[in-house]
Design a protein around this motif. Structure first.
Motif: not given
Length: 184
Positions: A52-59, A73-77
């Motif tokens: 889902r995260r990969q799809w969101a990144a693509f979208a 890095e995103r999780a850390r932020r």
């Protein structure tokens, strides 16, 4: 729709073209928010987690796949933002307790000083009468902490004589103040 199918298939998720075509034809997703957002919110085949995260990144146009480092890095932020929000909430609670304490102290102080308000009013009126003998058009006002309602037990009373002209007495302002003191 075909690009979405290809990207989802690459991310390990199959997309049925019927659903995608319906979303495309309607111009918005099942949740009424539009396109990709509607698709992500309504489609159980996209699942959760990495795909889902990969799809969101693509979208969103970021890229087809996020690398592990990018996801970490995103999780850390997100964790840092969450920690900052908790810290801000704790500070707000602490300031609220301090503010309540100050308000309780101020209320108790004002209540204990309320009998003095009549004394302050009498003092202002007495100075008005005496000052008017020297400066007929003057006015006497309370200012400072008593006027603002911020007085404490140790506060003095500040009185201002407006319209006191220095040349109205033979000895100048010093002579006028001496005369005023004698009248009080």
């Amino acid at each position: 729709a075909e690009a979405a199918e290809a990207a989802a298939a690459e991310a390990g998720q199959g997309c049925s073209s019927a659903s995608d075509d319906a979303d495309s034809d309607a111009g918005e997703g099942a949740d009424g928010t539009g396109g990709i957002t509607g698709l992500l919110g309504a489609s159980p085949r996209l699942g959760t987690g990495l795909a889902r995260r990969q799809w969101a990144a693509f979208a969103s146009g970021i890229g087809l796949r996020l690398s592990e480092e990018e996801m970490e890095e995103r999780a850390r932020r997100r964790r840092l933002a969450s920690d900052a929000a908790r810290g801000a909430s704790a500070r707000a609670e602490r300031l609220g307790r301090i503010s309540a304490g100050v308000e309780a102290w101020a209320t108790a102080t004002q209540e204990s000083l309320s009998p003095l308000h009549a004394w302050v009013a009498r003092s202002r009126a007495a100075l008005q009468v005496a000052a008017a003998r020297i400066w007929p058009d003057c006015t006497v006002e309370v200012y400072g902490s008593w006027a603002a309602g911020l007085q404490a037990h140790h506060s003095d009373v500040d009185l201002l004589v407006r319209g006191a002209e220095p040349g109205s007495c033979a000895g100048g302002m010093v002579g006028a103040l001496r005369e005023l003191a004698a009248l009080l």
